[in-house]
Design an enzyme around this catalytic site. Structure first.
Site, PDB file in Angstrom:
ATOM      1  N   ASP A   1       5.581  -8.585 -10.384  1.00 23.50           N
ATOM      2  CA  ASP A   1       4.453  -6.990  -9.618  1.00 23.50           C
ATOM      3  C   ASP A   1       3.438  -7.618  -9.719  1.00 23.50           C
ATOM      4  O   ASP A   1       2.597  -8.679  -9.885  1.00 23.50           O
ATOM      5  CB  ASP A   1       5.320  -5.773  -9.840  1.00 23.50           C
ATOM      6  CG  ASP A   1       4.489  -4.494  -8.808  1.00 23.50           C
ATOM      7  OD1 ASP A   1       3.417  -5.767  -7.532  1.00 23.50           O
ATOM      8  OD2 ASP A   1       5.258  -4.055  -8.648  1.00 23.50           O
TER       9      ASP A   1
ATOM     10  N   GLU B   1      10.228   2.083  -1.728  1.00 19.62           N
ATOM     11  CA  GLU B   1       9.779   1.451  -2.918  1.00 19.62           C
ATOM     12  C   GLU B   1       9.167   3.001  -3.997  1.00 19.62           C
ATOM     13  O   GLU B   1       9.302   3.905  -4.808  1.00 19.62           O
ATOM     14  CB  GLU B   1       8.948   0.660  -3.096  1.00 19.62           C
ATOM     15  CG  GLU B   1       7.638   1.333  -4.223  1.00 19.62           C
ATOM     16  CD  GLU B   1       6.350   0.074  -4.118  1.00 19.62           C
ATOM     17  OE1 GLU B   1       6.326  -0.103  -5.476  1.00 19.62           O
ATOM     18  OE2 GLU B   1       6.150  -0.090  -3.399  1.00 19.62           O
TER      19      GLU B   1
ATOM     20  N   HIS C   1       7.192  -3.863   1.434  1.00 17.84           N
ATOM     21  CA  HIS C   1       7.619  -2.880   0.611  1.00 17.84           C
ATOM     22  C   HIS C   1       8.468  -1.998   1.210  1.00 17.84           C
ATOM     23  O   HIS C   1       7.407  -1.559   2.322  1.00 17.84           O
ATOM     24  CB  HIS C   1       6.138  -2.895   0.057  1.00 17.84           C
ATOM     25  CG  HIS C   1       5.952  -3.570  -0.507  1.00 17.84           C
ATOM     26  ND1 HIS C   1       5.153  -4.694  -0.149  1.00 17.84           N
ATOM     27  CD2 HIS C   1       5.251  -3.001  -2.436  1.00 17.84           C
ATOM     28  CE1 HIS C   1       4.903  -5.409  -1.172  1.00 17.84           C
ATOM     29  NE2 HIS C   1       4.724  -4.079  -2.869  1.00 17.84           N
TER      30      HIS C   1
ATOM     31  N   GLY D   1       0.527  -1.458  -0.367  1.00 13.11           N
ATOM     32  CA  GLY D   1       0.052  -0.146  -0.136  1.00 13.11           C
ATOM     33  C   GLY D   1       1.107   2.027   0.020  1.00 13.11           C
ATOM     34  O   GLY D   1       1.979   1.110   0.327  1.00 13.11           O
TER      35      GLY D   1
END
Length: 354
Positions: A296, A208, A205, A177
């Site tokens: 991805d 990024e 994550h 998110g």
């Protein structure tokens, strides 16, 4: 049900055209919001647990046809609750473990079938939304009445994963998110603790969502925080290439801890974070980091598989055959799989190489 104007759900070309438009607009101000809308529309066609098992099985089958020997599928069990008819549990949060258990079970059954029927290896990565993960319980409108578990989802996903985790058939936990600075990895230390204690492998994550060249919206500190949580892997980590002393120190931390970086250069480019020509994938490899490469979200980014992505973009990334072999080997090293399964994957890789 969601109706998208101008899209014929029975016409694959119409759907591709719509998704292509979403991808081309990623760099715009509403790009990520449009992506989420399209993502929810795709999820909405999964109407039963049987549908879910079918979709996971078919994805693994198609990846095998594209040359994959091991595929890891990432998704949010919370995002499927409404489509699968479990919406009532979002207010009756004390029973939320029931549908989450069934959602995880259906996907795990698909992996089992794929391995038994196709000899195709796979793993699951269950994530929760960083921006909806830890809504404070004291916030007005929350409590025993008027509570919406969808906006406080981390603890429920972690509880379900801990209950169902099996080290002989492992799956992993992830945070995904937008909003790394607003919802940094450190915020989730407490909620991750039960999963780490249970031996659940974790990826986050991190680093990024900052844009080249300063990456200020997701500095390398995000990667360091993720590593100190006890992760096995870090998703993206592009801010490690920032031209400052702290980023260089954190690059060394990644190398020293042997943390695997999950590089997804095509999505980084499409989402406007960093162009392919500037992507640090080759730099990471040359620095001795363990780096794997992934698609991805293939349906959005127009690549059918890792092999297809490397065919389309490998030269632009500056990759040579030795680099691709390293990426593949690192992918096996960092796979969410048992030691025995990894040995099997290495044997298959040697056979493919002749």
């Amino acid at each position: 049900d969601q109706v998208i104007v101008g899209v014929d759900p029975q016409d694959p070309e119409s759907i591709r055209k719509y998704l292509s438009g979403i991808v081309s607009g990623f760099k715009g101000p509403t790009g990520f919001a449009d992506f989420l809308k399209a993502f929810r529309a795709i999820n909405s066609v999964i109407r039963s647990l049987e549908d879910l098992e079918y979709v996971v099985f078919e994805q693994l089958r198609r990846e095998q046809l594209e040359g994959s020997i091991h595929t890891e599928l990432r998704g949010s069990p919370m995002s499927l609750l409404r489509a699968l008819g479990f919406e009532k549990y979002l207010s009756d949060y004390r029973q939320l473990i029931v549908p989450l258990r069934e959602i995880i079970g259906a996907q795990r059954a698909a992996l089992k079938r794929a391995y038994e029927e196709l000899e195709m290896s796979g793993a699951l990565i269950f994530c929760f939304s960083r921006e909806k993960g830890l809504t404070p319980q004291g916030k007005p409108g929350f409590g025993e009445t008027g509570y919406d578990a969808e906006t406080d989802q981390a603890r429920y996903v972690v509880e379900a994963i801990c209950e169902m985790f099996d080290p002989k058939n492992p799956f992993a936990l992830d945070i995904a998110g937008m909003g790394e600075l607003r919802f940094p990895p450190e915020n989730f230390r407490g909620v991750f603790h039960p999963a780490i204690a249970a031996g659940v492998p974790i990826t986050v994550h991190a680093g990024e969502q900052g844009r080249y060249p300063d990456f200020r919206d997701a500095p390398s500190e995000m990667v360091e925080q993720a590593i100190t949580l006890g992760v096995w892997r870090v998703g993206h980590g592009t801010s490690l290439m920032a031209d400052n002393p702290l980023a260089r120190l954190r690059l060394g931390l990644v190398k020293d801890t042997k943390t695997v970086i999950e590089a997804c250069p095509v999505s980084n480019d499409f989402m406007g974070f960093i162009d392919l020509k500037d992507h640090p994938l080759k730099q990471f490899l040359d620095a001795g980091l363990k780096v794997s490469i992934g698609t991805d979200d293939p349906i959005f980014f127009g690549v059918k598989s890792v092999r297809d992505m490397l065919k389309q973009y490998g030269q632009r990334l500056g990759l040579v055959p030795a680099d691709i072999l390293k990426l593949t080997s690192h992918g096996i090293d960092g796979a969410f799989a048992t030691r025995g399964r990894k040995m099997e994957l290495r044997r298959k890789l040697r056979c493919q190489m002749g």
